[in-house]
Enzyme design. Structure first.
Site, PDB file in Angstrom:
ATOM      1  N   SER A 110       0.821  -1.216   0.000  1.00 15.70           N
ATOM      2  CA  SER A 110       0.000   0.000   0.000  1.00 15.70           C
ATOM      3  C   SER A 110       0.855   1.266   0.000  1.00 15.70           C
ATOM      4  O   SER A 110       1.940   1.286   0.590  1.00 15.70           O
ATOM      5  CB  SER A 110      -0.889  -0.010   1.240  1.00 15.70           C
ATOM      6  N   TYR A 132      -2.282   5.720  -4.420  1.00 22.39           N
ATOM      7  CA  TYR A 132      -3.457   6.594  -4.355  1.00 22.39           C
ATOM      8  C   TYR A 132      -3.108   7.867  -5.099  1.00 22.39           C
ATOM      9  O   TYR A 132      -1.930   8.211  -5.238  1.00 22.39           O
ATOM     10  CB  TYR A 132      -3.787   6.940  -2.897  1.00 22.39           C
ATOM     11  N   THR A 158      -5.496   2.821  -7.187  1.00 21.30           N
ATOM     12  CA  THR A 158      -6.814   2.612  -6.567  1.00 21.30           C
ATOM     13  C   THR A 158      -7.719   3.771  -6.950  1.00 21.30           C
ATOM     14  O   THR A 158      -7.386   4.938  -6.726  1.00 21.30           O
ATOM     15  CB  THR A 158      -6.669   2.503  -5.037  1.00 21.30           C
ATOM     16  N   LYS A 235      -7.582  -0.533  -9.637  1.00 21.70           N
ATOM     17  CA  LYS A 235      -8.258  -1.263  -8.562  1.00 21.70           C
ATOM     18  C   LYS A 235      -9.485  -0.507  -8.086  1.00 21.70           C
ATOM     19  O   LYS A 235      -9.378   0.676  -7.740  1.00 21.70           O
ATOM     20  CB  LYS A 235      -7.297  -1.450  -7.383  1.00 21.70           C
ATOM     21  N   HIS A 259     -13.480  -2.493  -2.355  1.00 14.46           N
ATOM     22  CA  HIS A 259     -12.607  -2.091  -1.254  1.00 14.46           C
ATOM     23  C   HIS A 259     -12.981  -2.841   0.026  1.00 14.46           C
ATOM     24  O   HIS A 259     -12.910  -2.314   1.137  1.00 14.46           O
ATOM     25  CB  HIS A 259     -12.698  -0.576  -1.043  1.00 14.46           C
TER      26      HIS A 259
HETATM   27  C1  LIG Z   1      -7.344  -2.797   6.972  1.00 19.79           C
HETATM   28  C2  LIG Z   1      -7.482  -2.567   5.497  1.00 19.79           C
HETATM   29  C3  LIG Z   1      -6.672  -1.650   4.879  1.00 19.79           C
HETATM   30  C4  LIG Z   1      -6.770  -1.440   3.506  1.00 19.79           C
HETATM   31  N1  LIG Z   1      -5.916  -0.564   2.901  1.00 19.79           N
HETATM   32  C5  LIG Z   1      -5.977  -0.412   1.561  1.00 19.79           C
HETATM   33  C6  LIG Z   1      -5.045   0.438   0.909  1.00 19.79           C
HETATM   34  O1  LIG Z   1      -4.187   1.042   1.534  1.00 19.79           O
HETATM   35  N2  LIG Z   1      -5.152   0.565  -0.444  1.00 19.79           N
HETATM   36  C7  LIG Z   1      -6.097  -0.105  -1.179  1.00 19.79           C
HETATM   37  O2  LIG Z   1      -6.145   0.034  -2.405  1.00 19.79           O
HETATM   38  N3  LIG Z   1      -6.973  -0.933  -0.580  1.00 19.79           N
HETATM   39  C8  LIG Z   1      -6.930  -1.102   0.758  1.00 19.79           C
HETATM   40  N4  LIG Z   1      -7.808  -1.969   1.363  1.00 19.79           N
HETATM   41  C9  LIG Z   1      -8.742  -2.775   0.538  1.00 19.79           C
HETATM   42  C10 LIG Z   1      -8.107  -4.120   0.156  1.00 19.79           C
HETATM   43  O3  LIG Z   1      -7.073  -3.951  -0.755  1.00 19.79           O
HETATM   44  C11 LIG Z   1      -9.134  -5.098  -0.482  1.00 19.79           C
HETATM   45  O4  LIG Z   1      -9.738  -4.450  -1.564  1.00 19.79           O
HETATM   46  C12 LIG Z   1     -10.193  -5.545   0.508  1.00 19.79           C
HETATM   47  O5  LIG Z   1      -9.643  -5.753   1.780  1.00 19.79           O
HETATM   48  C13 LIG Z   1     -10.997  -6.751   0.026  1.00 19.79           C
HETATM   49  O6  LIG Z   1     -10.444  -7.948   0.321  1.00 19.79           O
HETATM   50  P1  LIG Z   1     -10.736  -8.872   1.656  1.00 19.79           P
HETATM   51  O7  LIG Z   1     -12.216  -9.086   1.798  1.00 19.79           O
HETATM   52  O8  LIG Z   1      -9.998 -10.106   1.284  1.00 19.79           O
HETATM   53  O9  LIG Z   1     -10.166  -8.138   2.806  1.00 19.79           O
HETATM   54  C14 LIG Z   1      -7.726  -2.171   2.742  1.00 19.79           C
HETATM   55  C15 LIG Z   1      -8.555  -3.087   3.380  1.00 19.79           C
HETATM   56  C16 LIG Z   1      -8.443  -3.307   4.742  1.00 19.79           C
HETATM   57  C17 LIG Z   1      -9.322  -4.330   5.383  1.00 19.79           C
END
Ligand SMILES: Cc1cc2nc3c(=O)[nH]c(=O)nc-3n(C[C@H](O)[C@H](O)[C@H](O)COP(=O)(O)O)c2cc1C
Length: 378
Positions: A110, A132, A158, A235, A259
């Site tokens: 990230s 981002y 993203t 994304k 997300h």
């Molecule tokens: C704690 C957390 C932090 C996240 N941080 C980011 C991030 O920094 N950038 C991003 O594009 N998505 C972020 N996401 C979204 C994840 O990349 C992903 O799309 C999402 O968690 C779906 O997958 P999962 O159900 O397997 O968790 C985050 C998700 C979580 C839960």
């Protein structure tokens, strides 16, 4: 892995992580926005989708080997970008990257990583940088250049976060970063907005609204493509129309994602739009998907609906919290074992063969075993 109970599936890891993490960190990880309808819908839709297997096919050489963005992987799985891994384990992103390397899958680091991208790339893992779009465009371009210089293999932009969705758990917890954890890539040190707790808001949301640009359009997508030789991935695509447009703009892949239910609550479950999106891009770019993928059969369903691969997010942090590198490795190994089992039992000797499977939707899967909110501790 130090957990005292045996861990045989990702749900076991989830339970162990739930018991180990402080409540506010658990809520930050598990939560979604609003009523968490989309968070739950991702899982419900997967549970409601069923595969029609084939038989009488020799599966003795069944393998999960595949490729993502033109590179070989041990299975069509990657680790989704998640902010601040050091909230879950001291070694943070370094531990995650090492596990990804051992398992032979890519790790999407990230922008909001708690470890510098150079240090993550130095593990030798296949690292993709998630970017981002910042108000200060030059900082976004600089970060992409740093990623390229450090040996990252792709840029993941993203596109579903003009600002942060209303995540009520974080708002109620007045969630803020501890001083020991920094967004090092952005130079966000202790005492920043993201570290200051306020009644009625999440400090991370406050920081996002200051630092992120809400003016991102296709013109920046083109500008990034012109400035890097790395494959560009978008994304946060849910509409087949956006996916088709992405393919026209020459992206290497789209990630079908809501997300993890953390942005607009009430958006569609990702598995439910996957087939239409893969038809819309018609092979012009790869299609990845995330949101609630927790078992090998979940991954099989995505392949059957046209995905080239699946990203897993939260389960990586369950593994990290429970056992650092070993925990993340165990999570990936379990998925690999389950995926091979699912492929073979569906009559598929390869990931490619799985793409010809039919699926069937029935709510009975969800009804028979009512889905329990994944973010609860029980
Ligand atoms: C704690 C957390 C932090 C996240 N941080 C980011 C991030 O920094 N950038 C991003 O594009 N998505 C972020 N996401 C979204 C994840 O990349 C992903 O799309 C999402 O968690 C779906 O997958 P999962 O159900 O397997 O968790 C985050 C998700 C979580 C839960």
């Amino acid at each position: 892995v130090t957990a005292s109970v045996p861990l045989h599936c990702l749900e076991d890891l989830r339970a162990a992580a739930a018991a180990a993490l402080p409540q506010d960190v658990w809520d930050f990880l598990s939560g979604g926005s609003g009523d968490e309808l989309t968070l739950d819908a991702n899982r419900e839709a997967l549970r409601s989708r069923f595969v029609v297997p084939r038989v009488l096919r020799d599966v003795s050489a069944c393998t999960t080997n595949a490729s993502l963005l033109g590179r070989p992987v041990s299975m069509p799985v990657g680790i989704a970008p998640l902010a601040f891994h050091r909230l879950f384990h001291e070694q943070g992103e370094i531990a995650t990257a090492r596990a990804a390397k051992m398992a032979g899958v890519p790790f999407v680091v990230s922008t909001m990583s708690s470890t510098a991208i150079e240090d993550v790339a130095a593990t030798g893992a296949s690292v993709w940088l998630q970017s981002y779009w910042l108000r200060d465009a030059q900082r976004s371009f600089d970060l992409i250049a740093r990623a390229e210089a450090a040996g990252c293999e792709a840029i993941v932009l993203t596109v579903d976060m003009p600002w942060m969705g209303r995540r009520l758990r974080d708002i109620r917890n007045r969630f803020a970063l501890p001083d020991t954890i920094e967004a090092v890539n952005l130079g966000l040190g202790p005492g920043s907005v993201a570290h200051r707790s306020h009644e009625g808001s999440s400090a991370l949301a406050a920081h996002t609204s200051l630092a992120f640009s809400a003016a991102l359009t296709w013109s920046q997508v083109d500008a990034i493509r012109e400035r890097t030789r790395l494959p560009l991935v978008l994304k946060g695509i849910l509409s087949p129309d956006d996916a088709a447009e992405a393919a026209e703009h020459g992206v290497a892949a789209v990630i079908v994602s809501n997300h993890g239910g953390r942005q607009l609550d009430g958006t569609v479950a990702t598995i439910d739009v996957l087939a239409e999106i893969s038809q819309a891009v018609a092979g012009r770019c790869e299609v990845l998907v995330d949101g609630g993928f927790r078992t090998g059969t979940d991954i099989l369903k995505a392949l059957a609906l046209g995905a080239d691969g699946v990203l897993v997010g939260r389960p990586a942090m369950w593994g990290l919290a429970v056992g650092g590198t070993d925990g993340v490795r165990q999570m990936l190994d379990l998925l690999g074992t389950e995926l091979r089992d699912a492929l073979g039992l569906a009559g598929c000797e390869s990931v490619r063969a799985a793409r010809a499977l039919r699926t069937f939707t029935s709510r009975s899967g969800a009804d028979r075993n009512p889905y329990q909110n994944e973010g609860s501790r029980t």
